[in-house]
Every structure is written in structure tokens, then in C-alpha cells.
Write a protein that holds these residues in place. Sequence first.
Motif, PDB file in Angstrom:
ATOM      1  N   THR A   1       0.873  -1.176   0.000  1.00 16.27           N
ATOM      2  CA  THR A   1       0.000   0.000   0.000  1.00 16.27           C
ATOM      3  C   THR A   1       0.907   1.222   0.000  1.00 16.27           C
ATOM      4  OG1 THR A   1      -1.860  -1.060   1.124  1.00 16.27           O
ATOM      5  CG2 THR A   1      -1.709   1.330   1.288  1.00 16.27           C
ATOM      6  N   ILE A   2       0.743   2.066  -1.020  1.00 14.91           N
ATOM      7  CA  ILE A   2       1.633   3.208  -1.228  1.00 14.91           C
ATOM      8  C   ILE A   2       0.931   4.485  -0.773  1.00 14.91           C
ATOM      9  CG2 ILE A   2       3.066   4.420  -2.917  1.00 14.91           C
ATOM     10  CD1 ILE A   2       2.558   1.901  -4.769  1.00 14.91           C
ATOM     11  N   ILE A   3       1.581   5.238   0.087  1.00 14.67           N
ATOM     12  CA  ILE A   3       1.056   6.517   0.582  1.00 14.67           C
ATOM     13  C   ILE A   3       1.894   7.645  -0.021  1.00 14.67           C
ATOM     14  CG2 ILE A   3       0.397   7.872   2.605  1.00 14.67           C
ATOM     15  CD1 ILE A   3      -0.879   5.124   2.609  1.00 14.67           C
ATOM     16  N   PHE A   4       1.224   8.624  -0.627  1.00 16.42           N
ATOM     17  CA  PHE A   4       1.924   9.739  -1.255  1.00 16.42           C
ATOM     18  C   PHE A   4       1.925  10.964  -0.343  1.00 16.42           C
ATOM     19  CE2 PHE A   4       0.753   6.886  -4.616  1.00 16.42           C
ATOM     20  CZ  PHE A   4       1.851   6.902  -5.463  1.00 16.42           C
ATOM     21  N   ALA A   5       2.737  11.968  -0.728  1.00 10.34           N
ATOM     22  CA  ALA A   5       2.927  13.150   0.114  1.00 10.34           C
ATOM     23  C   ALA A   5       1.641  13.918   0.352  1.00 10.34           C
ATOM     24  CB  ALA A   5       3.983  14.063  -0.508  1.00 10.34           C
ATOM     25  N   ASP A   6       0.675  13.805  -0.572  1.00  7.80           N
ATOM     26  CA  ASP A   6      -0.598  14.511  -0.390  1.00  7.80           C
ATOM     27  C   ASP A   6      -1.585  13.721   0.452  1.00  7.80           C
ATOM     28  OD1 ASP A   6      -1.227  12.496  -2.161  1.00  7.80           O
ATOM     29  OD2 ASP A   6      -2.445  13.755  -3.483  1.00  7.80           O
ATOM     30  N   GLY A   7      -1.160  12.551   0.947  1.00  8.66           N
ATOM     31  CA  GLY A   7      -2.022  11.735   1.799  1.00  8.66           C
ATOM     32  C   GLY A   7      -2.850  10.712   1.070  1.00  8.66           C
ATOM     33  N   SER A   8      -2.825  10.747  -0.263  1.00  6.54           N
ATOM     34  CA  SER A   8      -3.578   9.759  -1.040  1.00  6.54           C
ATOM     35  C   SER A   8      -2.824   8.431  -1.039  1.00  6.54           C
ATOM     36  CB  SER A   8      -3.792  10.243  -2.477  1.00  6.54           C
ATOM     37  OG  SER A   8      -2.549  10.423  -3.148  1.00  6.54           O
ATOM     38  N   ARG A   9      -3.511   7.377  -1.386  1.00 10.37           N
ATOM     39  CA  ARG A   9      -2.883   6.059  -1.370  1.00 10.37           C
ATOM     40  C   ARG A   9      -3.274   5.248  -2.594  1.00 10.37           C
ATOM     41  NH1 ARG A   9      -5.245   2.906   3.785  1.00 10.37           N
ATOM     42  NH2 ARG A   9      -5.290   4.982   4.710  1.00 10.37           N
ATOM     43  N   ILE A  10      -2.413   4.313  -2.927  1.00  8.46           N
ATOM     44  CA  ILE A  10      -2.702   3.342  -3.979  1.00  8.46           C
ATOM     45  C   ILE A  10      -2.481   1.958  -3.392  1.00  8.46           C
ATOM     46  CG2 ILE A  10      -1.965   2.370  -6.191  1.00  8.46           C
ATOM     47  CD1 ILE A  10      -1.288   5.141  -7.140  1.00  8.46           C
ATOM     48  N   PRO A  11      -3.528   1.125  -3.317  1.00 11.25           N
ATOM     49  CA  PRO A  11      -3.335  -0.247  -2.841  1.00 11.25           C
ATOM     50  C   PRO A  11      -2.862  -1.128  -3.992  1.00 11.25           C
ATOM     51  CG  PRO A  11      -5.665   0.187  -3.221  1.00 11.25           C
ATOM     52  CD  PRO A  11      -4.936   1.455  -3.554  1.00 11.25           C
ATOM     53  N   GLY A  12      -1.772  -1.859  -3.774  1.00 10.03           N
ATOM     54  CA  GLY A  12      -1.270  -2.738  -4.820  1.00 10.03           C
ATOM     55  C   GLY A  12      -0.095  -2.135  -5.557  1.00 10.03           C
ATOM     56  N   ALA A  13       0.564  -2.986  -6.348  1.00  8.04           N
ATOM     57  CA  ALA A  13       1.723  -2.550  -7.117  1.00  8.04           C
ATOM     58  C   ALA A  13       1.284  -1.631  -8.249  1.00  8.04           C
ATOM     59  CB  ALA A  13       2.474  -3.755  -7.670  1.00  8.04           C
ATOM     60  N   ILE A  14       2.198  -0.768  -8.691  1.00  9.32           N
ATOM     61  CA  ILE A  14       1.939   0.165  -9.781  1.00  9.32           C
ATOM     62  C   ILE A  14       3.190   0.189 -10.659  1.00  9.32           C
ATOM     63  CG2 ILE A  14       2.714   2.111  -8.387  1.00  9.32           C
ATOM     64  CD1 ILE A  14       0.752   3.895  -9.840  1.00  9.32           C
ATOM     65  N   ASP A  15       3.014   0.335 -11.972  1.00 11.58           N
ATOM     66  CA  ASP A  15       4.188   0.347 -12.845  1.00 11.58           C
ATOM     67  C   ASP A  15       4.842   1.728 -12.843  1.00 11.58           C
ATOM     68  OD1 ASP A  15       2.626   1.953 -14.525  1.00 11.58           O
ATOM     69  OD2 ASP A  15       2.156   0.326 -15.913  1.00 11.58           O
ATOM     70  N   ALA A  16       6.013   1.832 -13.468  1.00  9.52           N
ATOM     71  CA  ALA A  16       6.787   3.074 -13.447  1.00  9.52           C
ATOM     72  C   ALA A  16       6.025   4.217 -14.104  1.00  9.52           C
ATOM     73  CB  ALA A  16       8.133   2.861 -14.140  1.00  9.52           C
ATOM     74  N   LYS A  17       5.340   3.921 -15.202  1.00 10.43           N
ATOM     75  CA  LYS A  17       4.577   4.961 -15.901  1.00 10.43           C
ATOM     76  C   LYS A  17       3.462   5.502 -15.001  1.00 10.43           C
ATOM     77  CE  LYS A  17       1.717   5.842 -19.980  1.00 10.43           C
ATOM     78  NZ  LYS A  17       1.059   5.254 -21.184  1.00 10.43           N
ATOM     79  N   GLY A  18       2.733   4.597 -14.353  1.00  5.92           N
ATOM     80  CA  GLY A  18       1.662   5.009 -13.461  1.00  5.92           C
ATOM     81  C   GLY A  18       2.179   5.810 -12.278  1.00  5.92           C
ATOM     82  N   LEU A  19       3.356   5.417 -11.778  1.00  2.00           N
ATOM     83  CA  LEU A  19       3.946   6.119 -10.642  1.00  2.00           C
ATOM     84  C   LEU A  19       4.358   7.540 -11.045  1.00  2.00           C
ATOM     85  CD1 LEU A  19       4.694   5.670  -7.669  1.00  2.00           C
ATOM     86  CD2 LEU A  19       6.945   4.887  -8.426  1.00  2.00           C
ATOM     87  N   GLU A  20       4.966   7.674 -12.221  1.00  2.00           N
ATOM     88  CA  GLU A  20       5.371   8.999 -12.700  1.00  2.00           C
ATOM     89  C   GLU A  20       4.142   9.877 -12.944  1.00  2.00           C
ATOM     90  OE1 GLU A  20       8.192  10.316 -12.740  1.00  2.00           O
ATOM     91  OE2 GLU A  20       9.623   8.658 -12.667  1.00  2.00           O
ATOM     92  N   GLU A  21       3.076   9.295 -13.480  1.00  2.00           N
ATOM     93  CA  GLU A  21       1.845  10.058 -13.707  1.00  2.00           C
ATOM     94  C   GLU A  21       1.262  10.538 -12.388  1.00  2.00           C
ATOM     95  OE1 GLU A  21      -0.654   7.441 -15.942  1.00  2.00           O
ATOM     96  OE2 GLU A  21       0.298   7.909 -17.859  1.00  2.00           O
ATOM     97  N   LYS A  22       1.323   9.687 -11.371  1.00  2.00           N
ATOM     98  CA  LYS A  22       0.821  10.069 -10.053  1.00  2.00           C
ATOM     99  C   LYS A  22       1.652  11.205  -9.475  1.00  2.00           C
ATOM    100  CE  LYS A  22      -1.327   9.980  -6.119  1.00  2.00           C
ATOM    101  NZ  LYS A  22      -2.698  10.527  -5.973  1.00  2.00           N
ATOM    102  N   PHE A  23       2.963  11.108  -9.583  1.00  2.00           N
ATOM    103  CA  PHE A  23       3.826  12.182  -9.094  1.00  2.00           C
ATOM    104  C   PHE A  23       3.523  13.493  -9.804  1.00  2.00           C
ATOM    105  CE2 PHE A  23       7.093   8.894  -7.671  1.00  2.00           C
ATOM    106  CZ  PHE A  23       6.861   9.129  -6.330  1.00  2.00           C
ATOM    107  N   GLY A  24       3.166  13.390 -11.076  1.00  2.24           N
ATOM    108  CA  GLY A  24       2.860  14.578 -11.869  1.00  2.24           C
ATOM    109  C   GLY A  24       1.607  15.303 -11.404  1.00  2.24           C
ATOM    110  N   THR A  25       0.729  14.603 -10.676  1.00  2.00           N
ATOM    111  CA  THR A  25      -0.511  15.218 -10.186  1.00  2.00           C
ATOM    112  C   THR A  25      -0.325  15.894  -8.841  1.00  2.00           C
ATOM    113  OG1 THR A  25      -1.303  13.253  -9.001  1.00  2.00           O
ATOM    114  CG2 THR A  25      -1.850  13.428 -11.365  1.00  2.00           C
ATOM    115  N   LEU A  26       0.812  15.648  -8.185  1.00  2.00           N
ATOM    116  CA  LEU A  26       1.040  16.188  -6.852  1.00  2.00           C
ATOM    117  C   LEU A  26       1.582  17.596  -6.931  1.00  2.00           C
ATOM    118  CD1 LEU A  26       2.729  13.094  -5.166  1.00  2.00           C
ATOM    119  CD2 LEU A  26       0.314  13.668  -5.259  1.00  2.00           C
ATOM    120  N   LYS A  27       1.173  18.444  -6.002  1.00  2.51           N
ATOM    121  CA  LYS A  27       1.654  19.811  -5.959  1.00  2.51           C
ATOM    122  C   LYS A  27       3.058  19.850  -5.379  1.00  2.51           C
ATOM    123  CE  LYS A  27      -2.969  21.818  -5.401  1.00  2.51           C
ATOM    124  NZ  LYS A  27      -3.847  22.644  -4.563  1.00  2.51           N
TER     125      LYS A  27
END
Length: 238
Positions: free
Chosen positions: A212-238
Motif C-alpha cells: 500500500t503506497i502513501i503519497f505526500a498529499d495523503g492519497s494512497r494506492i493499494p497494490g503494485a503500480i508500474d513506473a509509468k503510473g507512478l510517474e503520472e501520479k507524481f505529476g498530479t502532486l503539488k
Amino acid sequence: MQKMTAMIGIVLAFAGSAAFAQTTEATIKKLIEPRLGEGAKVESVTKTPYAGLYEIQVDGDIIYTDAKAQYLFVGRVVDTQTYRDYTKERLQAINKVKFSDLPLDLAIKTVKGNGKRVIAVFEDPNCGYCKRFHKTLQEVDNLTMYTFQYNILSPDSIEKSKNIWCSANPSKAWSDWMLNGKAAPNAPASCNPPHEKVLALGQKMKVTGTPTIIFADGSRIPGAIDAKGLEEKFGTLK
């Protein structure tokens, strides 16, 4: 006078409607909770704007029912035109955490590159999806990761995590195990890793699986995520 009477009528009608909604939600909670099984706790019941459904929050998850609590609807509510996933949005909102409140001293810290992008991950040493995620992380740079050893999958998870936590370089030992299956040497008896504290933290946060991955904005992703998805998620963070 007629205008004043009409306005009073509108206010009373609105108040009555709100009271009815509260009564309905309280009644649904009373009816539905014992039907969900022993130990289930309904955290809230809220009327949704779609199809007369009521949202039930239970153990960090969402299910739906009708106004009479006769039926349960388990699944996602998705807009057929825009494919907007309303259930996913609500789950992200109710499971959001304050990253700065995480007890990072209970985690293994790993830094890559400048370390500016930060995540916390709940992982079990016997988790196959966690090992897959670590392979993905080899493609990601400029990252600081805090690994909470959340030992929930196997009886020997605690022992493996203890050996890694108590090693000279826990970050390297964790990576060696997750990527290459290289076990850490046995921990000294005097070393006490924070297994119970991390377990209590994960349960409090309703972490039900690894990773379970917790990001700096407090959102989370349950389960593994690929590199592209991870970079896209980082791109949405302020």
C-alpha cells in the motif's frame, strides 16, 4: 404577509426534509450493521445523488444500499458517459492521511537521487507484488521511500523483517531480499524491531493489503503500480 408565510413554509419543509434524511440514515445504520457480520462497524451512512442509493462506510470500504436497507450493492458507481469512478474518488477521500503525521522513525528509509519525491509503503517480506514493485522502483529516480514492515502474510514474515531491521544497513538488506532473495543474517536477541507498532498503525489506517503506497498529499494506492503510473501520479502532486 403571504410572502412571509410562504417563506416560513419553505424553511419548515427544508428542515423537515433534513430531519427525515437524518432519520433515514440513522435507521439504515441500525438495520444494516448487524447484517454485515460480527465485528462490522458502520462508520457513516450518507445519501448519494445517484439512483437513490445510500453510501455506507464500513472498515475503510464503501458499499451501497437502498432507503429501506433491503439490498446491498457491492461494487463501483461509474458515470457511463465520462467513465468517472465516483466510488474510487470517495474511497481516496475517506482513506486520505496526513503524511506529516506518519511515525517515519518506524520505517526503513531509502533515498535515490535527490530524494525530493517522497512515498511511504506498507510491505511484507513475503509479498510477491511488493517484490514486483521494487523491480519497478529501479526505473524511478529522485525518490525517498519509507518502508513500513507490515508483517501480515506469513508466520515467518516477522522473523525476516526483524533480521533486516536489525542489520547494519536495513535499507540495503531490505533491497537485497526483495530484489534478489538474499536473506539478512540472524538478528541479535537484544534487537527489538517495531513490529507491533507498525501493525497497530496499519490497522488504524485500515491498510488491508501489501503493498500500500502513501503519497505526500495523503492519497494512497493499494497494490503494485508500474513506473509509468507512478510517474503520472507524481505529476498530479503539488
